[in-house]
Design a protein around this motif. Structure first.
Motif, short mmCIF file in Angstrom:
data_model
loop_
_atom_site.label_atom_id
_atom_site.label_comp_id
_atom_site.label_asym_id
_atom_site.label_seq_id
_atom_site.Cartn_x
_atom_site.Cartn_y
_atom_site.Cartn_z
N GLU A 1 -12.51 -4.25 -3.14
CA GLU A 1 -11.29 -3.96 -3.45
C GLU A 1 -10.37 -3.24 -2.75
N ASP A 2 -10.78 -2.77 -1.73
CA ASP A 2 -10.13 -1.85 -0.66
C ASP A 2 -9.55 -2.65 0.51
N TYR A 3 -9.88 -3.89 0.47
CA TYR A 3 -9.16 -4.72 1.70
C TYR A 3 -8.03 -5.46 1.31
N LEU A 4 -7.32 -5.67 2.50
CA LEU A 4 -5.97 -6.28 2.42
C LEU A 4 -6.13 -7.45 3.62
N THR A 5 -5.17 -8.48 3.45
CA THR A 5 -4.94 -9.31 4.47
C THR A 5 -3.76 -8.71 5.66
N TYR A 6 -3.72 -9.09 6.86
CA TYR A 6 -2.73 -8.84 7.70
C TYR A 6 -2.71 -10.03 8.59
N ALA A 7 -1.72 -10.98 8.17
CA ALA A 7 -1.58 -12.31 8.70
C ALA A 7 -0.34 -12.25 9.66
N VAL A 8 -0.54 -12.98 10.78
CA VAL A 8 0.20 -13.09 11.96
C VAL A 8 0.46 -14.44 12.44
N PRO A 9 1.60 -14.97 12.83
CA PRO A 9 1.70 -16.31 13.52
C PRO A 9 1.04 -16.02 14.80
N TRP A 10 0.71 -17.34 15.44
CA TRP A 10 -0.09 -17.43 16.64
C TRP A 10 0.49 -16.70 17.69
N PRO B 1 4.15 -9.33 11.12
CA PRO B 1 3.02 -9.71 10.05
C PRO B 1 3.47 -9.52 8.69
N VAL B 2 2.41 -10.27 8.13
CA VAL B 2 2.67 -10.34 6.49
C VAL B 2 1.44 -9.58 6.08
N LEU B 3 1.72 -8.35 5.20
CA LEU B 3 0.65 -7.80 4.57
C LEU B 3 0.52 -8.50 3.33
#
Length: 269
Positions: free
Chosen positions: A236-245, A217-219
């Motif tokens: 402002e306290d939110y981040l993304t957590y991105a993942v391949p399918w 995953p990519v933070l």
């Protein structure tokens, strides 16, 4: 598409999906051709309000999004090319190879960019490091499809397969996702948190991870420039957590009887 992970996280922000297509969705937000903007400002409307956004090679917002969305690279052609960007990403005017040429770029730039160009974004300590990042480290893809579509994960249809699934989370929700990922992965380096633009953290870096034997995953959303453009929409306290399918599907399977049904997680709710 329903997501078991999303139902457990109960985030106030919509999980989103990034897809490629040759068909433009109706009633989608889209930058105007040739107009500079941060694409994350449009993606924030998807995240917070359930809109749909679309981008193409004429409506990409800024040079960083060209690479971020898998449409090649503009760092060698836009705004004076690589010499400009190595200074812009480091110490600005004082780090320019050709100060007079760089000053001419500043003078021709839109008013809102001149101060940043002069001082530099200072995301890198030197122009050499900045150039190494966008020339050698940032993964570059140029997919053939005309459009890049960003929409809520809940609106992804059965026949669609996103390139990236993105959860937008607060610290507790992020802790749950990191724990979920660590529960299926060997070793300690379960996620990556790269330098770059926020759109690259949900696009280019995820495309790269999809090719790995053990995709991570990519933070993201650690890009301060994007923060400036979205602070009125995303807390402002939110981040993304991105993942391949494929990793998303694996995490969905583990979410059935993993950390989200443990007493620890349930007590924290």
């Amino acid at each position: 598409m329903k997501s078991l992970i999303a139902s457990h996280l109960k985030s106030e922000m919509n999980p989103i999906a990034l897809l490629r297509s040759n068909v433009r969705p109706k009633e989608a937000l889209q930058p105007k051709a040739g107009k500079y903007c941060c694409v994350m400002s449009l993606m924030a409307q998807v995240i917070a309000h359930g809109a749909t956004a679309v981008f193409d090679r004429e409506t990409y917002g800024c040079p960083g999004a060209v690479a971020g969305l898998g449409m090649g690279t503009a760092y060698t052609t836009a705004m004076g090319g690589a010499d400009t960007f190595e200074a812009f990403f480091s110490k600005g005017q004082e780090s320019a190879r050709d100060p007079e040429k760089y000053q001419a770029i500043i003078d021709q730039a839109p008013a809102h960019l001149r101060r940043k160009l002069t001082i530099g974004e200072r995301f890198h300590c030197s122009p050499e490091k900045a150039r190494s990042w966008f020339s050698n480290e940032l993964p570059i893809y140029d997919f053939e499809e005309q459009y890049r579509i960003v929409k809520p994960l809940s609106e992804v249809e059965e026949h669609e397969q996103p390139d990236s699934v993105v959860f937008v989370v607060n610290p507790l929700q992020l802790s749950g996702l990191i724990t979920l990922t660590g529960s299926i992965y060997p070793g300690l380096l379960n996620i990556m948190a790269p330098q770059g633009a926020s759109c690259q953290m949900i696009g280019a870096y995820v495309f790269q991870q999809a090719e790995q034997d053990v995709p991570r995953p990519v933070l993201g959303f650690t890009d301060l420039a994007a923060r400036k453009h979205t602070r009125k929409t995303i807390p402002e306290d939110y981040l993304t957590y991105a993942v391949p399918w494929n990793l998303f599907l694996e995490l969905e399977r583990e979410a059935q009887d993993g950390i989200f049904v443990s007493p620890i997680w349930l007590d924290l709710q």
